[in-house]
Design an enzyme around this catalytic site. Structure first.
Site, PDB file in Angstrom:
ATOM      1  N   CYS A 267       0.816  -1.222   0.000  1.00  0.00           N
ATOM      2  CA  CYS A 267       0.000   0.000   0.000  1.00  0.00           C
ATOM      3  C   CYS A 267       0.847   1.269   0.000  1.00  0.00           C
ATOM      4  CB  CYS A 267      -0.982  -0.019   1.173  1.00  0.00           C
ATOM      5  SG  CYS A 267      -0.243   0.088   2.820  1.00  0.00           S
ATOM      6  N   HIS A 315      -2.740   1.400   6.779  1.00  0.00           N
ATOM      7  CA  HIS A 315      -3.097   1.230   5.360  1.00  0.00           C
ATOM      8  C   HIS A 315      -3.245   2.610   4.740  1.00  0.00           C
ATOM      9  CE1 HIS A 315      -4.414  -0.867   1.815  1.00  0.00           C
ATOM     10  NE2 HIS A 315      -5.494  -0.101   1.729  1.00  0.00           N
ATOM     11  N   HIS A 327      -5.757   2.058  -4.249  1.00  0.00           N
ATOM     12  CA  HIS A 327      -4.820   1.464  -3.296  1.00  0.00           C
ATOM     13  C   HIS A 327      -4.400   0.061  -3.718  1.00  0.00           C
ATOM     14  CE1 HIS A 327      -8.045  -0.869  -0.785  1.00  0.00           C
ATOM     15  NE2 HIS A 327      -8.478  -0.658  -2.003  1.00  0.00           N
TER      16      HIS A 327
END
Length: 351
Positions: A267, A315, A327
Site C-alpha cells: 500500500c 493502510h 490502493h
C-alpha cells in the site's frame, strides 16, 4: 412384614439420602449457578482477511523500523565524522602547542632567574642616551613578540581543550547512536521473521480458496459508475492529482509485500511510486506518510491526497474522488479503486 430392626435401617437410609440432597442444594445455590463460567469455546481459526490485515500491519511496521534504523545509522556516521574532524583539530592544536613550548619555556626561565625586560631596567644599565634608545627598542620588540607568543600559546591551549571535549562528546553520541541502531536492527530482524511467517499463512490460506472464491476476493478494478476517462481528463500533471494519474496506470498490478513497483506494490509502496512520478519523495511507511505533508479534513479531500485507514494508520492509498480510494489492498487483490467506506478512516495528508 418388616421387623422393627429393618424399619429402623430403612428410615436411616432415607435420612441419609435427604441430608445428601440438602447438601447438594446448598452447594449448587443460585449464586453458584450465576457465578459459574461457561466452558471456554475453542478460538475461531483466523480468516484470510485477518491474516492479511495482520501481515499488512507487520509489513508497514517493518518499513517504519527501517526508516528509524536508517536515521540512527546516519546519526552514527555523522557523529563518527565529527569525531574525526575534532581529532584533527586537536592534533593541529597540539602541534601548535609543541611549536610554542620552547619559547614559553624561555620566558618562564627568564622570569624564574630574575631577568629584567622593562624600561626601568634599561635606564639603569644604559651608559649613554643612544644605548638607552637601542635597549628600549629591543625591549619593545622582545616584549611584543613574547606577548604574541603567550597569546598564541593560550589560544592553542584553549583550542586543544575544546577539540578534546568536542571529540569526546561526538564519540559518546556515536556510541549511543550505534547502540540504538543495534536495538532497532534486532527489532527489524524480528519483524522480518514475523512477516515471513505471516506471508506463508496468507498464501496458504489464499491457495486453499477455490478459483471462484479467489475471483470474488479480487473483485472489480473499479467501483460501479466510476468513470476513469473523466477522472483522468480532469487531473493536473505535476500536482497531487498528477500522482493519482500515475497511480491509476497501475490498476491490476498485484499486491506484493515490501514492493514499490513497477511489477507489484504494497500500500505505501504504491503511494511512494505514484508521487515519485511527479518529482516528490514520500516516506516509505504509511505511518510516516501520515506524519508528513499537510493535514486535510475528510470533507476537503482532493484527487491525489494521501488517505490513511485503521487506528494505527497501517493502510494508505490515494484519494480518487467521489469517496473512492486507489490502493494496493492486500494479497490476492490487485491495485484497484474502491469505496473508502470499506475501511475505517484515519486521516488525510496533502503533499
Amino acid at each position: 412384614m418388616a421387623t422393627p430392626t429393618v424399619k429402623r435401617v430403612t428410615r436411616s437410609k432415607r435420612n441419609l439420602l435427604a441430608a445428601a440432597a440438602c447438601a447438594v442444594c446448598l452447594l449448587v445455590s443460585p449464586a453458584t449457578v450465576a457465578n459459574a463460567q461457561p466452558a471456554a469455546e475453542p478460538h475461531a481459526k483466523p480468516t484470510l482477511e485477518d491474516l492479511s490485515r495482520e501481515s499488512e500491519q507487520t509489513n508497514e511496521a517493518l518499513h517504519n523500523a527501517q526508516i528509524d534504523f536508517d536515521a540512527k545509522t546516519a546519526a552514527q556516521h555523522d557523529a563518527e565524522a565529527l569525531v574525526s574532524s575534532h581529532q584533527d583539530a586537536l592534533a593541529r592544536a597540539q602541534a601548535a602547542l609543541a611549536q610554542l613550548k620552547p619559547s614559553m619555556d624561555k620566558v618562564a626561565n627568564v622570569n624564574y632567574q630574575g631577568g629584567r625586560t622593562n624600561r626601568l631596567f634599561a635606564v639603569m644599565v644604559s651608559d649613554s642616551p643612544q644605548q638607552l634608545l637601542d635597549q628600549m627598542s629591543a625591549l619593545d620588540i622582545i616584549s611584543a613578540d613574547t606577548a604574541r607568543q603567550v597569546e598564541l600559546f593560550k589560544q592553542s591551549t584553549a583550542d586543544a581543550a575544546a577539540a578534546e571535549e568536542a571529540s569526546r562528546t561526538a564519540a559518546d553520541t556515536a556510541r549511543a547512536a550505534a547502540d540504538q541502531a543495534k536495538v532497532i536492527s534486532d527489532d527489524l530482524q524480528a519483524k522480518q521473521s514475523d512477516l515471513q511467517g505471516q506471508m506463508a499463512e496468507v498464501i496458504a490460506s489464499f491457495n486453499a480458496l477455490s478459483s471462484n472464491e479467489q475471483a470474488d476476493l479480487a473483485g472489480s478494478p473499479l467501483p460501479p459508475g466510476f468513470d476513469l476517462t473523466k477522472i483522468l481528463s480532469n487531473l493536473i500533471p505535476g500536482s497531487s492529482s498528477g500522482a493519482l494519474q500515475a497511480g491509476l496506470t497501475q490498476i491490476g498490478k498485484p499486491y506484493v509485500w515490501g514492493a514499490t513497483g513497477p511489477d507489484g506494490f504494497d500500500c505505501s509502496g504504491l503511494v511512494v511510486w505514484a508521487y515519485k512520478q511527479v518529482g516528490k519523495t514520500l516516506p516509505r511507511s504509511s505511518q510516516a506518510q501520515a506524519a508528513g505533508g499537510t493535514p486535510i479534513d475528510q470533507k476537503d479531500l482532493q484527487p491525489g491526497d494521501v488517505v490513511l485507514f485503521y487506528p494505527d494508520a497501517s493502510h494508505v492509498g490515494l484519494y480518487a474522488g467521489n469517496g473512492n480510494v486507489l490502493h494496493a489492498s492486500t494479497f490476492g487483490v490487485p491495485v484497484k479503486v474502491q469505496s473508502m467506506a470499506s475501511f475505517p478512516f484515519y486521516g488525510a495528508r496533502r503533499y
